[in-house]
Design a protein around this motif. Structure first.
Motif, short mmCIF file in Angstrom:
data_model
loop_
_atom_site.label_atom_id
_atom_site.label_comp_id
_atom_site.label_asym_id
_atom_site.label_seq_id
_atom_site.Cartn_x
_atom_site.Cartn_y
_atom_site.Cartn_z
N LEU A 22 34.42 43.77 41.35
CA LEU A 22 35.86 43.91 41.54
C LEU A 22 36.36 42.87 42.54
O LEU A 22 37.45 42.31 42.39
CB LEU A 22 36.19 45.33 42.03
CG LEU A 22 37.67 45.69 42.16
CD1 LEU A 22 38.39 45.52 40.83
CD2 LEU A 22 37.84 47.12 42.67
N SER A 23 35.55 42.58 43.55
CA SER A 23 35.95 41.64 44.60
C SER A 23 36.04 40.20 44.10
O SER A 23 36.85 39.42 44.60
CB SER A 23 34.95 41.69 45.76
OG SER A 23 34.91 42.96 46.36
N SER B 121 38.46 47.92 37.34
CA SER B 121 37.83 46.62 37.13
C SER B 121 37.98 46.18 35.67
O SER B 121 38.16 44.99 35.39
CB SER B 121 36.35 46.68 37.52
OG SER B 121 35.59 47.42 36.58
N ASP C 239 31.05 33.35 44.78
CA ASP C 239 32.11 32.35 44.95
C ASP C 239 31.55 30.93 44.80
O ASP C 239 32.20 30.04 44.24
CB ASP C 239 32.76 32.49 46.33
CG ASP C 239 33.68 33.71 46.42
OD1 ASP C 239 33.99 34.28 45.36
OD2 ASP C 239 34.07 34.07 47.54
N LEU D 116 41.69 45.12 35.03
CA LEU D 116 42.07 43.85 35.65
C LEU D 116 41.35 42.66 35.04
O LEU D 116 41.68 41.51 35.35
CB LEU D 116 41.80 43.89 37.16
CG LEU D 116 42.56 44.94 37.97
CD1 LEU D 116 42.25 44.80 39.45
CD2 LEU D 116 44.06 44.84 37.72
N SER D 117 40.37 42.93 34.20
CA SER D 117 39.60 41.82 33.60
C SER D 117 39.96 41.60 32.13
O SER D 117 39.18 41.01 31.38
CB SER D 117 38.10 42.08 33.72
OG SER D 117 37.73 43.24 32.99
N LYS E 46 40.02 30.13 28.89
CA LYS E 46 39.26 30.38 30.11
C LYS E 46 38.01 29.51 30.12
O LYS E 46 37.26 29.48 29.15
CB LYS E 46 38.89 31.86 30.19
CG LYS E 46 38.35 32.29 31.54
CD LYS E 46 38.22 33.81 31.57
CE LYS E 46 37.64 34.29 32.88
NZ LYS E 46 38.45 33.95 34.04
N GLU F 242 34.39 39.33 34.82
CA GLU F 242 34.86 39.72 33.49
C GLU F 242 34.23 41.04 33.05
O GLU F 242 34.88 41.85 32.38
CB GLU F 242 34.53 38.63 32.46
CG GLU F 242 35.53 37.49 32.42
CD GLU F 242 35.54 36.69 33.71
OE1 GLU F 242 36.62 36.27 34.14
OE2 GLU F 242 34.46 36.48 34.30
N SER G 96 33.11 32.35 32.86
CA SER G 96 33.11 33.81 33.01
C SER G 96 32.00 34.21 33.96
O SER G 96 30.95 33.57 34.01
CB SER G 96 32.91 34.50 31.66
OG SER G 96 34.00 34.27 30.79
N GLY H 100 36.45 39.36 40.80
CA GLY H 100 37.17 39.26 39.54
C GLY H 100 36.27 39.02 38.35
O GLY H 100 36.58 38.23 37.45
N ARG I 194 30.62 30.32 41.13
CA ARG I 194 31.83 30.10 40.33
C ARG I 194 32.21 28.62 40.28
O ARG I 194 32.70 28.13 39.26
CB ARG I 194 32.98 30.93 40.90
CG ARG I 194 34.23 30.90 40.02
CD ARG I 194 35.39 31.57 40.74
NE ARG I 194 35.17 32.97 40.96
CZ ARG I 194 35.37 33.92 40.04
NH1 ARG I 194 35.78 33.57 38.83
NH2 ARG I 194 35.16 35.18 40.31
#
Length: 319
Positions: free
Chosen positions: A182-183, A314, A151, A317-318, A213, A187, A216, A185, A154
Motif C-alpha cells: 500500500l505504501s 490496496s 523505491d 487504489l491499484s 503504464k 499493482e 509494475s 502503490g 522502481r
C-alpha cells in the motif's frame, strides 16, 4: 522481587536493544538487579548470565540486532532442558524473567511459568504476527526498509519497462507485504490471508500495460510461495518482461525507527512493572496506543489477523 533476567530469542528484530535497555533501566530505577541472559534459552540452560548496569545498556537504543544475541535450542523444548534452565536461574537467584521474541519464545516463557518462574513476554518480531498487540517491535523498521528498497527497484523497473516481483518476509503472515504494498502503490499484493486468483493479477497488469503504464510492482509475502514461480507464470501468461527481487535478511537489520524505539521502551518498562506487581505468564502489547497485557496462554491460542479493509483499499487504489 529483587533480581530478574532478560533474554532475546528467535529471529532478531530492530528495537530489541531498546527493549533490553528499558528493562534494565526500569528495573534499576526500582532498585532491582538485572542479569542479561546471553544466547536465548540456550544461555538460560548454560547459566550464561551477565550482571547488567546502567552503562551496560548505554549507547544501544539506536542499534539493530540484540546485544544479548539469540539462538535456537532444541534441548530447551524438552522437560529436562526446561528444568535445567530453572535450576540455573535458582542458583543465580533470578526470580523472574522478561522474554523478548515471538510466539516460539512465548511458548518457552509459558513452560517456565508453569515450572514456577514468573515470566513476561515482550513481542519482538518483524513479522507482526502476534495476537494481542497492534504492532510488534521491529515491524515498523522492517516496513521502512522494504519501502526504501522498492523505491530503488522502481527506478530500474521504470528504466527498463519491466514488471518486478518483490518477495518479502513475514512467515505465514502478510502484514509486511500488505503495508509495504500500500505504501509503494503496488499493482498487486499477494499474501497468505487473501488468495487472489492468478487471472485477476494478470488482468490488472494487462490493464495497466494497455493504458501506457511502463512498469509494475508486485509485493509477494514469502508465505504465499516463491517469487520466481510467480514471475515465471506471469511471463508465460503475458508478454511482460518480469524480474524477481528477494529482499531476504536485509529486512531484519538496521537502526530502529523512532516508532520502534518508543514501542520497545514502553513495552520493556511495562514488563518490569508486571513483575513488580507479582504478575506472571503475561504478554505486554499495544492496542490503540495504550499498553495492555494478556495471558500468554490465551495469546498463543489466538491468530493474528490482517486488516481486510486495508487490503481492499490496496485493490481499489491499484485499478
Amino acid at each position: 522481587m529483587k533480581r530478574i533476567g532478560v533474554l532475546t530469542s528467535g529471529g532478531d528484530a530492530p528495537g530489541m536493544n531498546a527493549a533490553i535497555r528499558a528493562v534494565v533501566r526500569k528495573a534499576i530505577y526500582h532498585d532491582m538487579e538485572v542479569f542479561g541472559v546471553k544466547n536465548g534459552f540456550q544461555g538460560l540452560m548454560d547459566g550464561n548470565f551477565e550482571r547488567m548496569h546502567l552503562g551496560s545498556v548505554g549507547d544501544i537504543i539506536h542499534r539493530g540486532g540484540t546485544i544479548l544475541f539469540s539462538a535456537r535450542s532444541e534441548e530447551f523444548k524438552s522437560d529436562e532442558g526446561q528444568l535445567k534452565a530453572v535450576e540455573q536461574m535458582k542458583k543465580a537467584g533470578i526470580e523472574g524473567l522478561v522474554v523478548i521474541g515471538g510466539d516460539g519464545s512465548f511458548k518457552g516463557a509459558q513452560k517456565l511459568t508453569a515450572k514456577g518462574i514468573p515470566c513476561i513476554g515482550v513481542p519482538g518480531t518483524i513479522d507482526n504476527d502476534i495476537a494481542g498487540t497492534d504492532f510488534t517491535i521491529g515491524f515498523d523498521t522492517s516496513l521502512n526498509t522494504i519501502i526504501e528498497a522498492v523505491d530503488k527497484v522502481r527506478d530500474t523497473a521504470t528504466s527498463h519497462e519491466r514488471t518486478y516481483i518483490i518477495e518479502v518476509m513475514g512467515r505465514d503472515a502478510g502484514d509486511l507485504a500488505l503495508w509495504a504494498g500500500l505504501s509503494v502503490g503496488a499493482e498487486s499484493i499477494l499474501i497468505p490471508e487473501q488468495k487472489d486468483e492468478f487471472s485477476e493479477i494478470v488482468d490488472r497488469l494487462n490493464r495497466g500495460h494497455k493504458r501506457g503504464k511502463k512498469h509494475s510492482i508486485i509485493l509477494l509475502a514469502e508465505g504465499v510461495g516463491s517469487g520466481f514461480e510467480v514471475g515465471k507464470q506471469i511471463e508465460e501468461t503475458t508478454d511482460l518482461e518480469t524480474r524477481v527481487t528477494v529482499l531476504g535478511h536485509i529486512q531484519r537489520g538496521g537502526s530502529p525507527t523512532g516508532q520502534d524505539r518508543v514501542l520497545a521502551s514502553r513495552l520493556g518498562a511495562a514488563a518490569v512493572e508486571l513483575l513488580l506487581n507479582n504478575k506472571s505468564g503475561r504478554m505486554v502489547g499495544i492496542r490503540n496506543n495504550q499498553i495492555v497485557d494478556n495471558d500468554i496462554e490465551d495469546i498463543l491460542k489466538l491468530k493474528h489477523h490482517i486488516d481486510n479493509e486495508m487490503f481492499q483499499l490496496s485493490k481499489e487504489l491499484s485499478i
